[in-house]
Scaffold this motif. Structure first.
Motif, PDB file in Angstrom:
ATOM      1  N   GLU A   6      53.043 -93.305  24.826  1.00 32.55           N
ATOM      2  CA  GLU A   6      53.701 -91.998  24.867  1.00 32.55           C
ATOM      3  C   GLU A   6      54.118 -91.644  26.295  1.00 32.55           C
ATOM      4  O   GLU A   6      53.475 -92.060  27.263  1.00 32.55           O
ATOM      5  N   GLY A   8      56.516 -88.298  28.594  1.00 32.60           N
ATOM      6  CA  GLY A   8      57.297 -87.071  28.528  1.00 32.60           C
ATOM      7  C   GLY A   8      56.496 -85.784  28.560  1.00 32.60           C
ATOM      8  O   GLY A   8      57.077 -84.697  28.581  1.00 32.60           O
ATOM      9  N   ARG A  19      60.701 -83.208  25.863  1.00 32.71           N
ATOM     10  CA  ARG A  19      60.995 -84.279  24.927  1.00 32.71           C
ATOM     11  C   ARG A  19      59.966 -85.387  25.123  1.00 32.71           C
ATOM     12  O   ARG A  19      59.903 -85.984  26.198  1.00 32.71           O
ATOM     13  N   SER A  21      58.435 -89.120  24.082  1.00 37.16           N
ATOM     14  CA  SER A  21      58.855 -90.416  23.566  1.00 37.16           C
ATOM     15  C   SER A  21      57.627 -91.270  23.289  1.00 37.16           C
ATOM     16  O   SER A  21      56.605 -91.138  23.973  1.00 37.16           O
ATOM     17  N   ARG A  71      63.930 -90.961  15.274  1.00 38.34           N
ATOM     18  CA  ARG A  71      63.538 -92.330  15.590  1.00 38.34           C
ATOM     19  C   ARG A  71      64.766 -93.170  15.877  1.00 38.34           C
ATOM     20  O   ARG A  71      65.840 -92.926  15.307  1.00 38.34           O
ATOM     21  N   THR A  77      61.451 -96.740  19.140  1.00 39.07           N
ATOM     22  CA  THR A  77      60.966 -95.522  19.788  1.00 39.07           C
ATOM     23  C   THR A  77      61.107 -94.329  18.847  1.00 39.07           C
ATOM     24  O   THR A  77      62.106 -94.219  18.127  1.00 39.07           O
ATOM     25  N   TYR A  79      60.838 -90.004  18.911  1.00 41.53           N
ATOM     26  CA  TYR A  79      60.975 -88.893  19.839  1.00 41.53           C
ATOM     27  C   TYR A  79      60.488 -87.596  19.194  1.00 41.53           C
ATOM     28  O   TYR A  79      60.530 -87.446  17.968  1.00 41.53           O
ATOM     29  N   GLN A  81      61.464 -83.699  20.102  1.00 43.43           N
ATOM     30  CA  GLN A  81      62.114 -82.668  20.897  1.00 43.43           C
ATOM     31  C   GLN A  81      61.422 -81.347  20.608  1.00 43.43           C
ATOM     32  O   GLN A  81      61.387 -80.906  19.455  1.00 43.43           O
ATOM     33  N   CYS A  95      50.851 -90.212  19.411  1.00 45.50           N
ATOM     34  CA  CYS A  95      51.800 -90.924  18.553  1.00 45.50           C
ATOM     35  C   CYS A  95      51.018 -91.756  17.533  1.00 45.50           C
ATOM     36  O   CYS A  95      49.979 -92.353  17.871  1.00 45.50           O
TER      37      CYS A  95
END
Length: 119
Positions: A6, A8, A19, A21, A71, A77, A79, A81, A95
């Motif tokens: 992970e 961000g 955001r 990731s 995705r 990856t 994401y 937001q 994640c």
């Protein structure tokens, strides 16, 4: 070896955006449901958002309308937001990759990234 990394996280003021990731390796990414979970101090880990292998999504009630999961299978990856952040969004965000087969459940977790919403 499966890895979910992970990135961000950080410190953001209320009302701000971040955001997240999560880059995956060691799995056939397109075949997995991917999710974001969070855990605040003294609380249980809770679902934030999840996206299926077919790109169907579901969200925790507290983040609906503010967070969006997506995705990119080519980049392996997922994401998250996060908009209109609130102090109660503070926590460690994890994640998750999950897949079921007739004989086995596959469930992997990243190390987590800290999100702090504070003025």
């Amino acid at each position: 070896q499966v890895q979910l990394v992970e990135s961000g996280g950080g410190l953001v003021q209320p009302g701000g955006s971040l955001r997240l990731s999560c880059a995956a390796s060691g799995i056939i990414f397109s075949g997995y449901a991917m999710g974001w979970y969070r855990q605040a101090p003294g609380k249980r880990r809770e679902l934030v958002a999840r996206i299926s292998s077919g790109a169907g999504t579901n969200y925790g009630d507290s983040v609906k309308g503010r967070f969006t999961i997506s995705r990119d299978n080519a980049k392996r990856t997922v994401y998250l937001q996060m908009n209109s952040l609130k102090p109660e969004d503070t926590g460690v965000y994890y994640c998750n990759a999950a897949r079921s087969s007739p004989i086995k459940e596959y469930d992997y977790w990243g190390q987590g990234t800290q999100v702090t919403v504070s003025s």
